[in-house]
Scaffold this active site. Structure first.
Site, PDB file in Angstrom:
ATOM      1  N   SER A 244     -15.544 -16.221 -49.368  1.00  0.00           N
ATOM      2  CA  SER A 244     -15.750 -15.450 -48.144  1.00  0.00           C
ATOM      3  C   SER A 244     -15.529 -13.979 -48.426  1.00  0.00           C
ATOM      4  CB  SER A 244     -14.782 -15.916 -47.065  1.00  0.00           C
ATOM      5  OG  SER A 244     -13.492 -15.463 -47.381  1.00  0.00           O
ATOM      6  N   LYS A 245     -15.872 -13.189 -47.466  1.00  0.00           N
ATOM      7  CA  LYS A 245     -15.746 -11.737 -47.584  1.00  0.00           C
ATOM      8  C   LYS A 245     -14.317 -11.346 -48.012  1.00  0.00           C
ATOM      9  CE  LYS A 245     -18.038  -7.921 -45.966  1.00  0.00           C
ATOM     10  NZ  LYS A 245     -19.256  -7.584 -46.599  1.00  0.00           N
ATOM     11  N   ARG A 246     -13.373 -12.102 -47.489  1.00  0.00           N
ATOM     12  CA  ARG A 246     -11.967 -11.850 -47.797  1.00  0.00           C
ATOM     13  C   ARG A 246     -11.681 -11.955 -49.308  1.00  0.00           C
ATOM     14  NH1 ARG A 246      -9.412 -16.187 -46.245  1.00  0.00           N
ATOM     15  NH2 ARG A 246     -11.043 -16.467 -44.717  1.00  0.00           N
TER      16      ARG A 246
END
Ligand code: GLU
Length: 473
Positions: A244-246
């Site tokens: 994910s972006k995280r």
């Protein structure tokens, strides 16, 4: 080896190119290069609502930044839709596809009646299969469905990455190949276009494994030569979940912006799922020589930002200062480019001094800006650790000593400061750290003598005097 290998990357332009997609590109590209084959690009833009021209531009720009250009003109899928329709009608004429006038509601209703509410996997019941369709009927809304062969119970293929895969056909139905708005459906379009482009090896993400049986059926119905398939596994985040972006799952162009070297990212991504012993660093030439798609692991790979950073640092270090600067200017946006008035020689010298210490070009730019000044921002913690009001005296002695250095070169400066440390009966570090703090506001920096030479006599003395003033306040 086979010199007719033709591979493709077929993104839907509904978003930017992400690193998972980039790794698929790289695997395809290496396979082509290794076999003197061709790497092609097809933009799958038949979802007119979600496809955007700016994403096509961004995908092409991402590949260009990676130094990957398609070997032939880009194929735009939407331009081939009339051809898709023509071939679909041919299949109808051959009895391998048929017009269907059922609405989705009717299909669902009939399914529920037969199998009950609980059965959620809706399959088309073939109601229109035997229907005789006239020209006049075609004025009514309709789709074209593929007539699933009745004599097949399973479809199998030897996947280049995942070995033997077999899928029961009872999970399939007479799927739609042309929608009611006349657009081709993904599975149909992909087969027609891959055949049109002469694709021999289809290397793509594992999310397409479930589409492959339908595509194989279409290849057979169309009498096309079946390509080889290889489905590569996902890249997962450190927690084992979907990246994910995280976790840093950003678009390729964001990696460019963050100051990653394309060769480092290329190298890093190949190693996610492919290995050659313990070797971590590979040139592209080496990879072309060593890579094989069969050696790609079917296990999901875990994205490791720390390792990417490490590798990026390795690539930065091996690059000449001049090339680093060129890449910085081209790739990243940073205030340094507006501020700096140093001549190239001085910029390159600064890069050489700092390139050992940074992981990204953005970090390097930030260091250069600090070094360039003119405002020095003092890091509180470092100041507290190294400076007291008593430091004023040695700092004043440093200023005086530096004023007398006629040739402001690191060797001369070195000799002067060491001599001064002896005279003052101080350890060298007790002079070096205040100098660092005066010049760049923090206690970590490259060699202090080189730093002084680079900043120059006048500016160094100015910054030292500023620190003295600050301490006297
Ligand atoms: N357009 C599809 C996607 O972006 C890829 C199709 C394929 O590689 O077969 O997922």
């Amino acid at each position: 080896m086979n010199n007719k290998i033709r591979v493709r990357f077929a993104p839907s332009p509904t978003g930017h190119l992400h690193i998972g997609g980039l790794r698929t590109v790289i695997f395809n590209w290496l396979l082509a290069r290794r076999n003197n084959g061709k790497f092609l690009l097809r933009i799958e833009d038949t979802d007119l609502e979600r496809s955007k021209p700016e994403f096509v531009d961004s995908i092409v720009a991402s590949l260009k930044w990676m130094g990957i250009t398609p070997d032939e003109d880009i194929v735009i899928q939407s331009a081939r839709v009339p051809e898709h329709r023509r071939i679909a009608k041919e299949l109808v004429a051959q009895g391998k596809a048929y017009y269907c006038f059922c609405t989705q509601e009717q299909v669902i209703e009939r399914h529920k009646k037969k199998f009950g509410e609980a059965d959620i996997y809706i399959k088309y019941d073939g109601a229109c299969r035997e229907r005789k369709t006239t020209e006049a009927d075609l004025l009514d809304p309709h789709v074209i469905r593929f007539a699933l062969p009745t004599n097949l119970s399973s479809i199998s293929w030897k996947d280049l990455v995942r070995d033997d895969i077999s899928s029961e056909t009872d999970q399939l139905d007479d799927f739609i190949i042309i929608r009611s708005d006349g657009m081709s459906m993904y599975n149909f379009a992909v087969v027609l276009d891959d055949n049109y482009m002469g694709i021999t090896h289809i290397i793509r993400g594992e999310e397409h494994v479930s589409n492959t049986p339908k595509q194989i059926l279409l290849y057979n119905a169309l009498d096309y030569v079946l390509p080889l398939f290889g489905h590569v596994s996902m890249i997962l985040g450190p927690s084992g979940n979907k990246l994910s972006k995280r976790d840093g799952a950003t678009s390729v162009l964001e990696y460019k912006q963050m100051g990653y070297m394309p060769d480092a990212l290329f190298n890093y991504l190949v190693r996610l799922g492919w290995a050659h012993g313990d070797q971590e660093k590979f040139s592209r030439i080496e990879l072309i020589d060593l890579f094989s798609i069969e050696a790609v692991s079917k296990k999901a790979a875990i994205f490791d930002q720390t390792k990417l950073d490490w590798l990026n640092g390795v690539y930065i270090r091996q690059e000449a200062a001049q090339d680093i600067w060129k890449r910085m200017v081209e790739d990243i946006v940073h205030p340094i480019f507006k501020e700096i008035t140093w001549d190239d020689t001085k910029i390159y010298a600064a890069i050489d001094l700092y390139k050992e210490r940074v992981k990204t070009l953005k970090e390097l730019a930030a260091e250069l800006l600090i070094l360039y000044g003119p405002t020095v921002i003092y890091v509180e913690q470092d100041m507290a650790q190294w400076l007291t009001p008593n430091t004023v005296e040695p700092l004043e002695a440093i200023v005086e000593a530096l004023q007398n250095v006629s040739e402001f070169k690191s060797a001369e400066i070195n000799a002067t400061i060491k001599e001064l440390a002896k005279t003052l009966n101080l350890k060298l570090v007790n002079l070096a750290q205040p100098i660092r703090l005066a010049l760049v506001g923090k206690s970590s920096s490259p060699g202090v003598f080189e730093l002084l030479e680079l900043v120059g006599k006048e500016e160094s003395i100015k910054r030292l005097k500023n620190l003295i003033m600050y301490l006297k306040q």
